[in-house]
Scaffold this motif. Structure first.
Motif, PDB file in Angstrom:
ATOM      1  N   THR A  21       0.841  -1.192   0.000  1.00  0.00           N
ATOM      2  CA  THR A  21       0.000   0.000   0.000  1.00  0.00           C
ATOM      3  C   THR A  21       0.879   1.245   0.000  1.00  0.00           C
ATOM      4  OG1 THR A  21      -0.105   0.101   2.417  1.00  0.00           O
ATOM      5  CG2 THR A  21      -1.846  -1.148   1.313  1.00  0.00           C
ATOM      6  N   GLY A  22       0.336   2.330  -0.521  1.00  0.00           N
ATOM      7  CA  GLY A  22       1.039   3.607  -0.494  1.00  0.00           C
ATOM      8  C   GLY A  22       2.346   3.575  -1.244  1.00  0.00           C
ATOM      9  N   ARG A  23       3.273   4.368  -0.767  1.00  0.00           N
ATOM     10  CA  ARG A  23       4.580   4.463  -1.417  1.00  0.00           C
ATOM     11  C   ARG A  23       5.432   3.264  -1.017  1.00  0.00           C
ATOM     12  NH1 ARG A  23       9.237   8.901  -1.294  1.00  0.00           N
ATOM     13  NH2 ARG A  23      10.249   8.186  -3.185  1.00  0.00           N
ATOM     14  N   LEU A  24       5.984   2.576  -2.019  1.00  0.00           N
ATOM     15  CA  LEU A  24       6.729   1.329  -1.838  1.00  0.00           C
ATOM     16  C   LEU A  24       8.228   1.530  -2.017  1.00  0.00           C
ATOM     17  CD1 LEU A  24       7.083  -1.845  -1.861  1.00  0.00           C
ATOM     18  CD2 LEU A  24       6.598  -1.719  -4.320  1.00  0.00           C
ATOM     19  N   LEU A  25       9.010   0.916  -1.121  1.00  0.00           N
ATOM     20  CA  LEU A  25      10.449   0.787  -1.293  1.00  0.00           C
ATOM     21  C   LEU A  25      10.755  -0.698  -1.297  1.00  0.00           C
ATOM     22  CD1 LEU A  25      13.334   1.962  -1.437  1.00  0.00           C
ATOM     23  CD2 LEU A  25      13.382   1.842   1.072  1.00  0.00           C
ATOM     24  N   ASP A  26      11.332  -1.195  -2.391  1.00  0.00           N
ATOM     25  CA  ASP A  26      11.725  -2.597  -2.484  1.00  0.00           C
ATOM     26  C   ASP A  26      13.245  -2.653  -2.383  1.00  0.00           C
ATOM     27  OD1 ASP A  26      11.611  -5.352  -2.795  1.00  0.00           O
ATOM     28  OD2 ASP A  26      11.475  -5.258  -4.981  1.00  0.00           O
ATOM     29  N   ILE A  27      13.747  -3.195  -1.258  1.00  0.00           N
ATOM     30  CA  ILE A  27      15.184  -3.279  -1.001  1.00  0.00           C
ATOM     31  C   ILE A  27      15.692  -4.623  -1.507  1.00  0.00           C
ATOM     32  CG2 ILE A  27      16.971  -3.278   0.780  1.00  0.00           C
ATOM     33  CD1 ILE A  27      15.031  -1.631   2.535  1.00  0.00           C
ATOM     34  N   GLY A  28      16.780  -4.580  -2.287  1.00  0.00           N
ATOM     35  CA  GLY A  28      17.277  -5.798  -2.927  1.00  0.00           C
ATOM     36  C   GLY A  28      16.343  -6.186  -4.057  1.00  0.00           C
ATOM     37  N   CYS A  29      15.953  -5.198  -4.833  1.00  0.00           N
ATOM     38  CA  CYS A  29      14.863  -5.345  -5.811  1.00  0.00           C
ATOM     39  C   CYS A  29      15.177  -6.239  -7.005  1.00  0.00           C
ATOM     40  CB  CYS A  29      14.425  -3.972  -6.309  1.00  0.00           C
ATOM     41  SG  CYS A  29      15.663  -3.129  -7.327  1.00  0.00           S
ATOM     42  N   ASN A  31      15.521  -7.422 -10.440  1.00  0.00           N
ATOM     43  CA  ASN A  31      15.095  -6.847 -11.720  1.00  0.00           C
ATOM     44  C   ASN A  31      13.925  -5.872 -11.566  1.00  0.00           C
ATOM     45  OD1 ASN A  31      12.947  -8.561 -11.248  1.00  0.00           O
ATOM     46  ND2 ASN A  31      13.022  -9.559 -13.238  1.00  0.00           N
ATOM     47  N   ASN A  32      13.570  -5.536 -10.323  1.00  0.00           N
ATOM     48  CA  ASN A  32      12.576  -4.510 -10.011  1.00  0.00           C
ATOM     49  C   ASN A  32      11.158  -4.873 -10.434  1.00  0.00           C
ATOM     50  OD1 ASN A  32      12.214  -2.176  -8.583  1.00  0.00           O
ATOM     51  ND2 ASN A  32      12.947  -0.813 -10.175  1.00  0.00           N
ATOM     52  N   GLN A  33      10.863  -6.128 -10.491  1.00  0.00           N
ATOM     53  CA  GLN A  33       9.562  -6.597 -10.959  1.00  0.00           C
ATOM     54  C   GLN A  33       8.420  -6.178 -10.035  1.00  0.00           C
ATOM     55  OE1 GLN A  33       9.449 -10.777 -11.709  1.00  0.00           O
ATOM     56  NE2 GLN A  33       7.302 -10.764 -12.288  1.00  0.00           N
ATOM     57  N   LEU A  34       8.636  -6.194  -8.723  1.00  0.00           N
ATOM     58  CA  LEU A  34       7.570  -5.807  -7.803  1.00  0.00           C
ATOM     59  C   LEU A  34       7.174  -4.350  -8.020  1.00  0.00           C
ATOM     60  CD1 LEU A  34       5.675  -6.485  -5.445  1.00  0.00           C
ATOM     61  CD2 LEU A  34       7.525  -5.789  -3.898  1.00  0.00           C
ATOM     62  N   VAL A  35       8.147  -3.466  -8.076  1.00  0.00           N
ATOM     63  CA  VAL A  35       7.855  -2.042  -8.283  1.00  0.00           C
ATOM     64  C   VAL A  35       7.168  -1.834  -9.622  1.00  0.00           C
ATOM     65  CG1 VAL A  35       8.895   0.247  -8.622  1.00  0.00           C
ATOM     66  CG2 VAL A  35       9.680  -1.224  -6.752  1.00  0.00           C
ATOM     67  N   ARG A  36       7.625  -2.493 -10.660  1.00  0.00           N
ATOM     68  CA  ARG A  36       7.035  -2.326 -11.995  1.00  0.00           C
ATOM     69  C   ARG A  36       5.610  -2.885 -12.062  1.00  0.00           C
ATOM     70  NH1 ARG A  36      10.344   0.931 -11.796  1.00  0.00           N
ATOM     71  NH2 ARG A  36      12.393   0.836 -12.745  1.00  0.00           N
ATOM     72  N   VAL A  45      15.617  -0.441  -4.925  1.00  0.00           N
ATOM     73  CA  VAL A  45      17.039  -0.189  -4.684  1.00  0.00           C
ATOM     74  C   VAL A  45      17.775  -1.518  -4.566  1.00  0.00           C
ATOM     75  CG1 VAL A  45      16.608   2.023  -3.540  1.00  0.00           C
ATOM     76  CG2 VAL A  45      16.834  -0.041  -2.149  1.00  0.00           C
ATOM     77  N   ASP A  46      19.027  -1.507  -4.987  1.00  0.00           N
ATOM     78  CA  ASP A  46      19.862  -2.704  -4.899  1.00  0.00           C
ATOM     79  C   ASP A  46      21.315  -2.258  -4.916  1.00  0.00           C
ATOM     80  OD1 ASP A  46      20.988  -5.402  -5.305  1.00  0.00           O
ATOM     81  OD2 ASP A  46      18.985  -5.944  -5.970  1.00  0.00           O
ATOM     82  N   VAL A  47      22.195  -3.104  -4.416  1.00  0.00           N
ATOM     83  CA  VAL A  47      23.630  -2.817  -4.461  1.00  0.00           C
ATOM     84  C   VAL A  47      24.240  -3.311  -5.772  1.00  0.00           C
ATOM     85  CG1 VAL A  47      23.912  -2.820  -1.954  1.00  0.00           C
ATOM     86  CG2 VAL A  47      24.282  -4.941  -3.250  1.00  0.00           C
ATOM     87  N   GLY A  51      19.865  -4.291 -14.112  1.00  0.00           N
ATOM     88  CA  GLY A  51      19.370  -3.807 -15.396  1.00  0.00           C
ATOM     89  C   GLY A  51      18.161  -2.899 -15.319  1.00  0.00           C
ATOM     90  N   ASP A  52      17.365  -2.974 -14.245  1.00  0.00           N
ATOM     91  CA  ASP A  52      16.176  -2.122 -14.156  1.00  0.00           C
ATOM     92  C   ASP A  52      16.001  -1.589 -12.734  1.00  0.00           C
ATOM     93  OD1 ASP A  52      13.949  -0.778 -15.076  1.00  0.00           O
ATOM     94  OD2 ASP A  52      12.605  -2.474 -14.796  1.00  0.00           O
ATOM     95  N   VAL A  53      17.093  -1.373 -12.048  1.00  0.00           N
ATOM     96  CA  VAL A  53      17.071  -0.873 -10.672  1.00  0.00           C
ATOM     97  C   VAL A  53      16.886   0.643 -10.721  1.00  0.00           C
ATOM     98  CG1 VAL A  53      18.418  -0.680  -8.545  1.00  0.00           C
ATOM     99  CG2 VAL A  53      18.572  -2.754  -9.930  1.00  0.00           C
ATOM    100  N   ASP A  54      16.004   1.171  -9.868  1.00  0.00           N
ATOM    101  CA  ASP A  54      15.796   2.624  -9.834  1.00  0.00           C
ATOM    102  C   ASP A  54      16.973   3.362  -9.223  1.00  0.00           C
ATOM    103  OD1 ASP A  54      13.147   2.588 -10.933  1.00  0.00           O
ATOM    104  OD2 ASP A  54      12.411   1.907  -8.988  1.00  0.00           O
ATOM    105  N   LEU A  55      17.563   2.772  -8.175  1.00  0.00           N
ATOM    106  CA  LEU A  55      18.660   3.431  -7.480  1.00  0.00           C
ATOM    107  C   LEU A  55      19.660   2.388  -7.009  1.00  0.00           C
ATOM    108  CD1 LEU A  55      19.847   6.040  -6.208  1.00  0.00           C
ATOM    109  CD2 LEU A  55      18.431   5.548  -4.189  1.00  0.00           C
ATOM    110  N   ILE A  56      20.891   2.507  -7.476  1.00  0.00           N
ATOM    111  CA  ILE A  56      21.987   1.647  -7.023  1.00  0.00           C
ATOM    112  C   ILE A  56      22.548   2.290  -5.756  1.00  0.00           C
ATOM    113  CG2 ILE A  56      24.232   0.622  -7.578  1.00  0.00           C
ATOM    114  CD1 ILE A  56      22.012  -0.341  -9.440  1.00  0.00           C
TER     115      ILE A  56
END
Length: 175
Positions: A21-29, A31-36, A45-47, A51-56
């Motif tokens: 719900t609301g604004r989501l932060l996915d840590i260790g995302c 390929n960022n599928q959850l956010v997309r 975000v991921d370290v 290929g599709d991470v919003d913020l390294i």
């Protein structure tokens, strides 16, 4: 991406998505599928750049957002790969809004070890970056609950999925 890997990622996202719900932060995302897949506003975000991470980021325990910036924080099949897990959970507490929820999915260590050994030649995660000494093969539910509670959260529910092998743990901030 290997079809089995894709199937499992889709499965995790399908299970987690209704609880976001609301604004989501996915840590260790990854390929960022959850956010997309989420219709709201989210950041992955991921370290590692998959290929599709919003913020390294350099450190999962020091994420450059203001206090209480997110309503949901997720760590999907990733907490065992993060060396400073306790610090990450403290950072999640800082970043969550007052009524925010933390969602973590995890498989038990024994299952993870066997699974990763069987898939060692076809798992993109292992091929790309291998298993490092600070990583765990998984985290037991008992240990995960202790870590979550120590960081100031209260576990609300534990939902088994993937033939009861995987568990989604949902926790809320204790104020």
């Amino acid at each position: 991406m290997h079809s089995l890997t894709k199937l499992l990622r889709n499965w995790r996202v399908k299970v987690v998505l209704p609880y976001v719900t609301g604004r989501l932060l996915d840590i260790g995302c990854g390929n960022n599928q959850l956010v997309r897949s989420y219709n709201g506003k989210g950041t992955g975000v991921d370290v590692y750049d998959w290929g599709d991470v919003d913020l390294i980021i350099d450190d999962s325990s020091n994420i450059p957002f203001e206090d209480s910036s997110f309503d949901t924080i997720s760590v999907i099949a990733a907490l065992n790969h993060i060396p400073n897990r306790d610090d990450l959970l403290k950072e999640a507490y800082r970043l969550l809004s007052t009524n925010g929820i933390l969602i973590i999915t995890m498989i038990p260590p024994r299952v993870s070890f066997i699974w990763h050994r069987l898939r060692s030649g076809s798992d993109p995660d292992q091929i790309e970056r291998d298993h490092h000494e600070h990583e765990l093969w998984g985290i037991t539910q008992h240990d995960l609950k202790q870590m979550i509670n120590k960081a100031g959260f209260n576990v609300q529910s534990e939902i088994k999925f993937m033939c009861r092998i995987n568990t989604m743990t949902i926790a809320r901030k204790i104020d």
